[in-house]
Motif scaffolding. Structure first.
Motif, PDB file in Angstrom:
ATOM      1  N   THR A  37      -6.741  -7.501  13.741  1.00 22.00           N
ATOM      2  CA  THR A  37      -5.869  -6.335  13.740  1.00 22.00           C
ATOM      3  C   THR A  37      -6.691  -5.081  13.487  1.00 22.00           C
ATOM      4  OG1 THR A  37      -4.079  -7.674  12.794  1.00 22.00           O
ATOM      5  CG2 THR A  37      -3.831  -5.285  12.697  1.00 22.00           C
ATOM      6  N   LEU A  38      -6.520  -4.083  14.342  1.00 24.35           N
ATOM      7  CA  LEU A  38      -7.103  -2.758  14.101  1.00 24.35           C
ATOM      8  C   LEU A  38      -6.192  -1.982  13.162  1.00 24.35           C
ATOM      9  CD1 LEU A  38      -8.196  -1.509  17.642  1.00 24.35           C
ATOM     10  CD2 LEU A  38      -9.722  -1.850  15.696  1.00 24.35           C
ATOM     11  N   GLY A  39      -6.774  -1.051  12.413  1.00 26.20           N
ATOM     12  CA  GLY A  39      -5.959  -0.250  11.520  1.00 26.20           C
ATOM     13  C   GLY A  39      -5.664  -0.990  10.218  1.00 26.20           C
ATOM     14  N   GLY A  40      -4.729  -0.461   9.455  1.00 30.07           N
ATOM     15  CA  GLY A  40      -4.398  -1.039   8.158  1.00 30.07           C
ATOM     16  C   GLY A  40      -4.586  -0.010   7.060  1.00 30.07           C
ATOM     17  N   LYS A  67      -2.143   5.527   2.261  1.00 34.71           N
ATOM     18  CA  LYS A  67      -1.871   5.705   3.682  1.00 34.71           C
ATOM     19  C   LYS A  67      -2.229   4.446   4.457  1.00 34.71           C
ATOM     20  CE  LYS A  67      -3.350   8.446   7.695  1.00 34.71           C
ATOM     21  NZ  LYS A  67      -4.281   9.506   8.170  1.00 34.71           N
ATOM     22  N   VAL A  68      -1.441   4.122   5.480  1.00 32.86           N
ATOM     23  CA  VAL A  68      -1.728   2.996   6.369  1.00 32.86           C
ATOM     24  C   VAL A  68      -1.955   3.540   7.778  1.00 32.86           C
ATOM     25  CG1 VAL A  68      -0.832   0.883   7.414  1.00 32.86           C
ATOM     26  CG2 VAL A  68      -0.405   1.359   4.986  1.00 32.86           C
ATOM     27  N   ILE A  69      -3.109   3.254   8.325  1.00 34.31           N
ATOM     28  CA  ILE A  69      -3.433   3.670   9.690  1.00 34.31           C
ATOM     29  C   ILE A  69      -2.736   2.737  10.663  1.00 34.31           C
ATOM     30  CG2 ILE A  69      -5.326   3.869  11.362  1.00 34.31           C
ATOM     31  CD1 ILE A  69      -7.098   4.671   8.930  1.00 34.31           C
ATOM     32  N   GLN A  70      -2.082   3.315  11.655  1.00 31.04           N
ATOM     33  CA  GLN A  70      -1.245   2.550  12.591  1.00 31.04           C
ATOM     34  C   GLN A  70      -1.966   1.309  13.113  1.00 31.04           C
ATOM     35  OE1 GLN A  70       2.017   3.031  13.508  1.00 31.04           O
ATOM     36  NE2 GLN A  70       1.793   1.082  14.588  1.00 31.04           N
ATOM     37  N   ALA A  88       0.836  -1.208   0.000  1.00 29.17           N
ATOM     38  CA  ALA A  88       0.000   0.000   0.000  1.00 29.17           C
ATOM     39  C   ALA A  88       0.866   1.251   0.000  1.00 29.17           C
ATOM     40  CB  ALA A  88      -0.924  -0.013   1.211  1.00 29.17           C
ATOM     41  N   GLU A  89       1.853   1.283   0.869  1.00 35.52           N
ATOM     42  CA  GLU A  89       2.710   2.467   0.968  1.00 35.52           C
ATOM     43  C   GLU A  89       3.546   2.654  -0.298  1.00 35.52           C
ATOM     44  OE1 GLU A  89       4.632   1.512   4.658  1.00 35.52           O
ATOM     45  OE2 GLU A  89       3.244   2.763   5.822  1.00 35.52           O
ATOM     46  N   GLN A  90       3.968   1.542  -0.910  1.00 38.85           N
ATOM     47  CA  GLN A  90       4.730   1.635  -2.158  1.00 38.85           C
ATOM     48  C   GLN A  90       3.954   2.400  -3.226  1.00 38.85           C
ATOM     49  OE1 GLN A  90       5.940  -2.162  -3.871  1.00 38.85           O
ATOM     50  NE2 GLN A  90       6.197  -1.248  -5.904  1.00 38.85           N
ATOM     51  N   PHE A  91       2.629   2.214  -3.216  1.00 37.97           N
ATOM     52  CA  PHE A  91       1.798   2.843  -4.240  1.00 37.97           C
ATOM     53  C   PHE A  91       1.059   4.086  -3.724  1.00 37.97           C
ATOM     54  CE2 PHE A  91       2.352  -1.488  -5.847  1.00 37.97           C
ATOM     55  CZ  PHE A  91       2.826  -1.183  -7.129  1.00 37.97           C
TER      56      PHE A  91
END
Length: 396
Positions: free
Chosen positions: A342-345, A187-190, A181-184
């Motif tokens: 998992t929360l976030g993502g 944003k990633v939520i903690q 996701a970050e490569q493209f």
């Protein structure tokens, strides 16, 4: 090295990935599923005590946490719990209902994995590669992606990331999907552990003396409440009530515990004083709570033992307030080791709620746990896997 072409590459052979593969395969899209494990559906196999809580009779958007609470609505309406129950019926899988509409296989979670694999096989369009390490991913100019692996190079029009979150690391959980996701540019939520037991320290560590004991409670934190069982462990507290509220808890927060959610303790005390005034308070409380828990309350000074007839109305009100609104301050959680989700993502504001496709990266899709959608305990995370996976499969 030659490049092998597929219409769709799915990274992750879990619940969402396999559902996406079946959905895409039914549209006659050629699909390749890549997974670093030795076999598919590993998290499914161990879920629900080996019987897989595969969905719930009641699935609503409010059963999910996300910074964008409206995001889940479209997918959940496009592919509902009733649609998945149709698959359960098609494959003759016997199931039963537990508390709160939770649905489990009568026999084995393996039946759910087999169902998904048969649905994929019926399309004759889905292939698999296991024990695959992905070295890099390249974006072609609006024509798809190239995926470099330890077992070859693959090209696809659509790339689906179904690599999950960080819960249950013994099954090989990694942050790989978030790196993509970050490569493209997404944003990633903690991320943090969800549906996870609390650990206790200090004076509250006394509760660990009740390890193995469970009782119904109501727990509240940050304007959310759940009435279910609490289980004492050797490190803290667990059970459905705690797992549920953990998704709403942040470091430093307190949790309010009502130890007698189905009783009015003040009324109970007044009745007990009338019937047996010479009885000790701890004896009376031990009739409605575990004796060792009552002894801990006394030892901590939350309750002062005396004869019932010695209690004033002010003391009755204080005891009732204390046990109906007991303040628990967790030291932390057990972390991803025992977390069920998992929360976030991946921030869902970067995704289409109708298709699961990245808004600014055509052909890139995210499904399941890797995005910022977390269900309550009770089959909701699996339903999100089915819904998001199916919807993405219709659009890859």
């Amino acid at each position: 090295m030659s490049i092998i072409q597929h219409d769709v590459i799915i990274i992750g052979a879990g619940a969402a990935g396999l559902m996406c593969a079946a959905s895409a395969g039914q549209r006659k899209r050629s699909v390749l599923v890549l997974d670093k494990g030795k076999r598919p559906g590993r998290k499914i196999l161990i879920s629900g005590g080996g019987r897989c809580n595969f969905t719930n009779y009641t699935v609503e958007p409010q059963n999910y946490l996300s910074q964008n609470p409206h995001f889940v609505k479209s997918a959940l309406s496009q592919y509902t719990q009733w649609d998945f129950l149709g698959l359960i019926a098609k494959h003759d899988i016997a199931f039963h209902e537990r508390d709160h509409g939770q649905l489990f296989c009568d026999d084995s979670a393996k039946q759910i994995v087999d169902l998904l694999l048969r649905e994929c096989a019926d399309t004759e369009k889905v292939k698999y590669q296991y024990q695959i390490d992905i070295i890099s991913i390249e974006r072609l100019d609006n024509t798809g992606f190239i995926v470099h692996t330890n077992n070859g190079v693959y090209q696809c029009e659509s790339l689906v990331v179904a690599s999950g979150g960080l819960s249950m690391p013994r099954l090989g959980a990694t942050p790989f999907g978030w790196k993509i996701a970050e490569q493209f540019g997404l944003k990633v939520i903690q991320p943090q552990a969800a549906l996870v037991p609390f650990t206790l320290d200090g004076k509250e560590k006394e509760l660990c003396n009740l390890t193995g004991t469970a009782l119904p409670v109501r727990v509240s934190c940050n304007n959310q409440s759940f009435t279910e069982a609490l289980l004492f462990t050797h490190r803290g507290v667990s059970g459905p009530a705690i797992l549920q509220i953990s998704s709403y808890w942040n470091v430093g927060d307190t949790v309010v515990v009502d130890w007698l959610p189905n009783l009015d303790l003040a009324d109970l005390l007044v009745q007990a004083i009338d019937k047996n005034p010479a009885q000790e308070l701890k004896t009376m409380l031990s009739k409605v709570l575990p004796k060792r828990l009552v002894e801990i309350f006394i030892g901590l000074g939350d309750v002062t033992n005396c004869l019932l007839r010695q209690l004033t109305q002010k003391q009755i009100d204080h005891i009732a307030m204390t046990l109906h609104h007991w303040i628990l301050k967790p030291n932390g959680t057990e972390g991803y080791r025992t977390a069920e989700a998992t929360l976030g993502g991946v921030d869902t504001n970067y995704l289409s709620s109708k298709t699961m496709e990245a808004r600014d990266v055509p052909g890139l899709f995210f499904v399941g746990e890797c995005m910022d959608v977390t269900g309550h305990l009770g089959g909701y995370n699996f339903q999100w896997a089915w819904s998001s996976g199916w919807v993405a499969g219709l659009n890859v």
